[in-house]
Design a protein around this motif. Structure first.
Motif, PDB file in Angstrom:
ATOM      1  N   GLY A  26       7.671  12.017  -2.690  1.00  0.00           N
ATOM      2  CA  GLY A  26       8.421  12.145  -1.443  1.00  0.00           C
ATOM      3  C   GLY A  26       8.858  10.801  -0.897  1.00  0.00           C
ATOM      4  O   GLY A  26       8.314   9.749  -1.245  1.00  0.00           O
ATOM      5  N   VAL A  27       9.867  10.847  -0.043  1.00  0.00           N
ATOM      6  CA  VAL A  27      10.396   9.654   0.610  1.00  0.00           C
ATOM      7  C   VAL A  27       9.513   9.319   1.807  1.00  0.00           C
ATOM      8  O   VAL A  27       9.134  10.198   2.588  1.00  0.00           O
ATOM      9  CB  VAL A  27      11.858   9.884   1.043  1.00  0.00           C
ATOM     10  N   ARG A  28       9.186   8.037   1.982  1.00  0.00           N
ATOM     11  CA  ARG A  28       8.194   7.619   2.971  1.00  0.00           C
ATOM     12  C   ARG A  28       8.773   6.645   3.989  1.00  0.00           C
ATOM     13  O   ARG A  28       9.705   5.892   3.717  1.00  0.00           O
ATOM     14  CB  ARG A  28       7.026   6.914   2.270  1.00  0.00           C
ATOM     15  N   GLY A  29       8.160   6.657   5.156  1.00  0.00           N
ATOM     16  CA  GLY A  29       8.355   5.580   6.104  1.00  0.00           C
ATOM     17  C   GLY A  29       7.387   4.453   5.776  1.00  0.00           C
ATOM     18  O   GLY A  29       6.384   4.656   5.080  1.00  0.00           O
ATOM     19  N   VAL A  30       7.675   3.243   6.276  1.00  0.00           N
ATOM     20  CA  VAL A  30       6.862   2.067   5.963  1.00  0.00           C
ATOM     21  C   VAL A  30       6.632   1.249   7.223  1.00  0.00           C
ATOM     22  O   VAL A  30       7.548   1.065   8.031  1.00  0.00           O
ATOM     23  CB  VAL A  30       7.533   1.175   4.893  1.00  0.00           C
ATOM     24  N   VAL A  31       5.427   0.734   7.358  1.00  0.00           N
ATOM     25  CA  VAL A  31       5.105  -0.245   8.393  1.00  0.00           C
ATOM     26  C   VAL A  31       5.020  -1.618   7.734  1.00  0.00           C
ATOM     27  O   VAL A  31       4.251  -1.808   6.784  1.00  0.00           O
ATOM     28  CB  VAL A  31       3.762   0.074   9.078  1.00  0.00           C
TER      29      VAL A  31
ATOM     30  N   TYR B 221       0.876  -1.182   0.000  1.00  0.00           N
ATOM     31  CA  TYR B 221       0.000   0.000   0.000  1.00  0.00           C
ATOM     32  C   TYR B 221       0.909   1.225   0.000  1.00  0.00           C
ATOM     33  O   TYR B 221       1.572   1.530   0.990  1.00  0.00           O
ATOM     34  CB  TYR B 221      -0.879   0.017   1.253  1.00  0.00           C
ATOM     35  N   ARG B 222       0.940   1.948  -1.124  1.00  0.00           N
ATOM     36  CA  ARG B 222       1.818   3.106  -1.257  1.00  0.00           C
ATOM     37  C   ARG B 222       1.017   4.402  -1.191  1.00  0.00           C
ATOM     38  O   ARG B 222       0.010   4.544  -1.916  1.00  0.00           O
ATOM     39  CB  ARG B 222       2.582   3.047  -2.574  1.00  0.00           C
ATOM     40  N   PRO B 223       1.412   5.337  -0.356  1.00  0.00           N
ATOM     41  CA  PRO B 223       0.673   6.606  -0.265  1.00  0.00           C
ATOM     42  C   PRO B 223       0.705   7.361  -1.584  1.00  0.00           C
ATOM     43  O   PRO B 223       1.645   7.228  -2.372  1.00  0.00           O
ATOM     44  CB  PRO B 223       1.428   7.370   0.828  1.00  0.00           C
TER      45      PRO B 223
ATOM     46  N   GLN C 114      -1.635   9.518   6.264  1.00  0.00           N
ATOM     47  CA  GLN C 114      -0.603  10.267   6.974  1.00  0.00           C
ATOM     48  C   GLN C 114       0.765  10.163   6.298  1.00  0.00           C
ATOM     49  O   GLN C 114       1.780  10.582   6.868  1.00  0.00           O
ATOM     50  CB  GLN C 114      -0.500   9.762   8.411  1.00  0.00           C
ATOM     51  N   GLY C 115       0.782   9.576   5.092  1.00  0.00           N
ATOM     52  CA  GLY C 115       2.026   9.497   4.338  1.00  0.00           C
ATOM     53  C   GLY C 115       2.907   8.320   4.686  1.00  0.00           C
ATOM     54  O   GLY C 115       4.065   8.271   4.255  1.00  0.00           O
ATOM     55  N   VAL C 116       2.409   7.361   5.448  1.00  0.00           N
ATOM     56  CA  VAL C 116       3.183   6.173   5.819  1.00  0.00           C
ATOM     57  C   VAL C 116       2.672   4.991   5.006  1.00  0.00           C
ATOM     58  O   VAL C 116       1.467   4.713   4.986  1.00  0.00           O
ATOM     59  CB  VAL C 116       3.069   5.884   7.327  1.00  0.00           C
ATOM     60  N   ALA C 117       3.578   4.278   4.350  1.00  0.00           N
ATOM     61  CA  ALA C 117       3.212   3.128   3.529  1.00  0.00           C
ATOM     62  C   ALA C 117       3.066   1.881   4.397  1.00  0.00           C
ATOM     63  O   ALA C 117       3.508   1.845   5.548  1.00  0.00           O
ATOM     64  CB  ALA C 117       4.265   2.914   2.453  1.00  0.00           C
TER      65      ALA C 117
ATOM     66  N   LEU D  21      12.290  -3.306   0.817  1.00  0.00           N
ATOM     67  CA  LEU D  21      11.809  -1.939   1.004  1.00  0.00           C
ATOM     68  C   LEU D  21      12.944  -0.922   0.889  1.00  0.00           C
ATOM     69  O   LEU D  21      12.789   0.139   0.272  1.00  0.00           O
ATOM     70  CB  LEU D  21      11.123  -1.818   2.362  1.00  0.00           C
ATOM     71  N   ALA D  22      14.078  -1.245   1.502  1.00  0.00           N
ATOM     72  CA  ALA D  22      15.205  -0.310   1.470  1.00  0.00           C
ATOM     73  C   ALA D  22      15.727  -0.093   0.054  1.00  0.00           C
ATOM     74  O   ALA D  22      16.368   0.936  -0.229  1.00  0.00           O
ATOM     75  CB  ALA D  22      16.324  -0.824   2.378  1.00  0.00           C
ATOM     76  N   SER D  23      15.446  -1.035  -0.858  1.00  0.00           N
ATOM     77  CA  SER D  23      15.905  -0.887  -2.241  1.00  0.00           C
ATOM     78  C   SER D  23      15.013   0.033  -3.060  1.00  0.00           C
ATOM     79  O   SER D  23      15.393   0.425  -4.178  1.00  0.00           O
ATOM     80  CB  SER D  23      15.968  -2.266  -2.914  1.00  0.00           C
ATOM     81  N   LEU D  24      13.829   0.378  -2.539  1.00  0.00           N
ATOM     82  CA  LEU D  24      12.901   1.241  -3.268  1.00  0.00           C
ATOM     83  C   LEU D  24      13.302   2.694  -3.077  1.00  0.00           C
ATOM     84  O   LEU D  24      13.545   3.140  -1.944  1.00  0.00           O
ATOM     85  CB  LEU D  24      11.470   1.008  -2.780  1.00  0.00           C
ATOM     86  N   ASP D  25      13.333   3.468  -4.168  1.00  0.00           N
ATOM     87  CA  ASP D  25      13.861   4.825  -4.083  1.00  0.00           C
ATOM     88  C   ASP D  25      12.942   5.779  -3.326  1.00  0.00           C
ATOM     89  O   ASP D  25      13.361   6.879  -2.960  1.00  0.00           O
ATOM     90  CB  ASP D  25      14.164   5.381  -5.481  1.00  0.00           C
ATOM     91  N   TRP D  26      11.715   5.371  -3.057  1.00  0.00           N
ATOM     92  CA  TRP D  26      10.798   6.251  -2.333  1.00  0.00           C
ATOM     93  C   TRP D  26      10.665   5.888  -0.858  1.00  0.00           C
ATOM     94  O   TRP D  26       9.849   6.468  -0.133  1.00  0.00           O
ATOM     95  CB  TRP D  26       9.422   6.261  -2.996  1.00  0.00           C
ATOM     96  N   VAL D  27      11.459   4.929  -0.388  1.00  0.00           N
ATOM     97  CA  VAL D  27      11.401   4.482   0.999  1.00  0.00           C
ATOM     98  C   VAL D  27      12.631   4.966   1.760  1.00  0.00           C
ATOM     99  O   VAL D  27      13.762   4.865   1.270  1.00  0.00           O
ATOM    100  CB  VAL D  27      11.316   2.946   1.080  1.00  0.00           C
ATOM    101  N   ASP D  28      12.423   5.494   2.971  1.00  0.00           N
ATOM    102  CA  ASP D  28      13.515   5.878   3.871  1.00  0.00           C
ATOM    103  C   ASP D  28      13.880   4.663   4.729  1.00  0.00           C
ATOM    104  O   ASP D  28      13.098   4.252   5.589  1.00  0.00           O
ATOM    105  CB  ASP D  28      13.063   7.027   4.765  1.00  0.00           C
ATOM    106  N   PRO D  29      15.060   4.063   4.522  1.00  0.00           N
ATOM    107  CA  PRO D  29      15.417   2.852   5.286  1.00  0.00           C
ATOM    108  C   PRO D  29      15.488   3.085   6.795  1.00  0.00           C
ATOM    109  O   PRO D  29      15.398   2.102   7.557  1.00  0.00           O
ATOM    110  CB  PRO D  29      16.792   2.484   4.731  1.00  0.00           C
TER     111      PRO D  29
END
Length: 602
Positions: free
Chosen positions: A372-377, A366-368, A404-407, A446-454
């Motif tokens: 922008g770079v996002r946090g992920v649960v 589920y991507r917001p 809230q912008g969190v994936a 997830l860390a390999s995705l350019d829109w995710v903040d590791p």
């Protein structure tokens, strides 16, 4: 700005919906007014009637009597899972309690969590069949109770085989039952109701682990529908003859057949295709043309004449009771549980990524919206022998986090169902083993995705998902930014010794033997590595939980606080393994959401 509570469904349903014998009414349990109560709604549409007014008990399973005049249901108190049986007039009134062993379980159908049609009455309506551990807390027997006299006939089981009463043949002669030794291994039993002295007959003796899931009988009582994995990786559908022992193949897809319903004329079934339910129906040997349904999950399928009823859930709409008219080809929603929040929900995307041993892990992403770079649960499902699917999960938690912008990434790590029995069996006696490496590779993906903040990847889950959360934070502390564990075991050794007594014989094959493998269980337990936890942690627990007792959360919280680590700990005194009270669930999920947004949001 919308709050997390605005995303919660107006009501949540229990595991089954029951269609009346004449096909005119659907009965279900829902908590629109706070607690799960029994409701009846016309299939043609209209307002539901509430038949019970519980404030502390929760109605769990529901079934109609053969004449449609009454409803049988189970209910427990504040989540303690000590289910009792009740009978109530379909027009309302005071319920009659059929069982009185208050500290024991009395269950209908294939299991406590059975999501198919439940048929616990004899065809003449004079007796009900169920299972209970009232004689011995470690053993679940079969019982047949005469509703006029109260007399009970008992078929005794032994430790290690958990019996469940399934149904009585249309001629009233045979009681069909299952004897479970594990989540993926059981046999079918046949009890002769005409001969009290006849011993039960096992229909499916076998070696190894095999699943046999019985469905409706044929009208002449010569066979019953059977879902089984005898011939391969997936669950097929056939007709089984008790007289000959033969199973005639009906449907053999390269996925699991999940539901089957039949009324003698029409047979309907669902197939779990990569997590999405596909509905089929056949009449007079011909497949029927059905309307296209939303991509989601179907549960509790029933059929009477031209009416199909079931529970339907998608990633963007909560569970609803629906009716499908086969003659008109129309789908009607009988309930409306959708939240009123003015947000366009995000559809999940099915992805796959490699893990440590060359397998691929399927997951729902589920991507917001927006850049922008996002946090992920990372959301880890319970079970672990269950499946993450495109559902409106956890009182709208996913959609609120997205707003809230969190994936959210919800993986099906090894042990998950739906991908074959080999994949499912990989979790056995390996809790905290290779599936933890799957979660490490989930992080890497997830860390390999350019829109995710590791640095903003967290983990949460309930039950087994709570265990996985604690394992991630304690054994991979360098990866995870925060975690929420709901009713999650922290110590496999103490968990194996404290589960319900009817489960204990299964523990050695499922998790490990607490009497002979204490060192192994502790080596796989988060509590052993508690000193490594540094990420913010939120623990949620039901005080009445019989499966993961409160001591499981107590011990890890106490160990962290002894080190001066700030861990939030919320205990719900009137809940068990999950939530039955709507207000409690909305609060707990809302607090979870705010905690995750605080630590993972931008």
């Amino acid at each position: 700005m919308a709050e997390s509570k605005d995303f919660a469904p107006r009501q949540r349903f229990r595991s089954n919906v029951a269609l009346s014998p004449d096909g005119r009414f659907a009965a279900y349990s829902a908590n629109a007014d706070g607690q799960h109560n029994l409701h009846v709604v016309p299939v043609a549409g209209g307002e539901p009637r509430k038949l019970t007014e519980y404030t502390h008990n929760a109605v769990r399973q529901v079934a109609w009597s053969p004449d449609g005049g009454s409803l049988l249901y189970t209910a427990d108190f504040q989540g303690n899972e000590q289910f009792q049986l009740y009978l109530v007039d379909a027009q309302g009134g005071e319920a009659r309690r059929l069982t009185d062993t208050v500290d024991r379980q009395h269950v209908l159908g294939g299991s406590v969590y059975d999501n198919g049609a439940i048929t616990p009455f004899t065809p003449d309506g004079r007796a009900v069949v169920y299972a209970a551990n009232d004689r011995d807390p470690a053993v679940q027997d079969l019982l047949v109770q005469d509703l006029e006299t109260g007399e009970v006939r008992r078929v005794e089981s032994t430790p290690g085989t958990m019996l469940h009463a399934i149904s009585v043949s249309p001629d009233g002669r045979w009681l069909l039952a299952t004897g479970f030794r594990g989540n993926s291994d059981n046999d079918l039993w046949l009890v002769d109701l005409a001969d009290p002295d006849a011993p039960p007959r096992v229909l499916t003796e076998h070696e190894g682990r095999r699943l046999h899931l019985p469905g409706p009988w044929t009208p002449d009582s010569t066979a019953f529908h059977l879902r089984h994995d005898t011939d391969g990786e997936f669950v097929a559908l056939g007709l089984h003859s008790p007289a000959t022992g033969a199973t005639t193949a009906l449907v053999t897809p390269p996925w699991d057949v999940e539901q089957v319903a039949a009324d003698g004329t029409t047979t309907a079934w669902t197939v779990n295709e990569d997590g999405v339910s596909r509905l089929f129906a056949r009449r007079d040997g011909e497949l029927l043309v059905l309307p296209e349904l939303p991509a989601g999950v179907i549960a509790s399928l029933s059929v009477v004449g031209d009416v199909l009823t079931f529970l339907l859930t998608t990633g963007t709409r909560p569970t609803e009771v629906v009716a499908l008219d086969l003659a008109e080809g129309t789908l009607r929603y009988l309930t409306d549980s959708a939240p009123a929040v003015a947000v366009t929900f995000v559809e999940p995307q099915l992805v796959r990524y490699p893990t440590h041993d060359g397998r691929e892990v399927p997951a729902w992403l589920y991507r917001p919206r927006g850049e922008g770079v996002r946090g992920v649960v990372v959301s880890v499902h319970g079970g672990p022998e269950a499946q993450e699917r495109p559902l409106y999960n956890y009182a709208g938690l996913y959609q609120y986090l997205l707003s809230q912008g969190v994936a959210v990434l919800a993986p099906n790590v090894r042990g998950s169902t739906g991908y074959g029995k080999t994949y499912q069996s990989l979790i056995l006696r390996d809790f905290g083993g290779d599936e933890l490496l799957d979660l490490e590779h989930t992080f890497r993906y997830l860390a390999s995705l350019d829109w995710v903040d590791p640095k903003r990847i967290g983990v949460w889950g309930a039950s087994y998902g709570g265990f996985a959360t604690l394992s991630c934070l304690s054994r991979q502390p360098e990866l995870w930014a925060a975690g929420v564990s709901m009713v999650g075991p922290s110590n496999l050794l103490t968990m194996a010794r404290s589960v319900p007594e009817t489960w204990r014989a299964e523990m050695a094959a499922w998790v490990g033997d607490p009497d002979t493998e204490a060192e192994f269980l502790l080596e796989r337990s988060p509590i052993t590595y508690v000193d490594a936890i540094t990420a913010p942690l939120f623990v949620i627990q039901g005080a009445n939980d019989p499966r993961v007792v409160k001591a499981e959360s107590d011990q890890i919280v106490e160990a962290l606080r002894a080190r001066g680590v700030d861990v939030r700990y919320d205990v719900y005194d009137d809940e068990g393994h999950g939530f039955t009270n709507r207000a409690n669930e909305v609060k707990a999920i809302g607090d979870t959401a705010e905690f995750l947004v605080k630590h993972l949001g931008g």
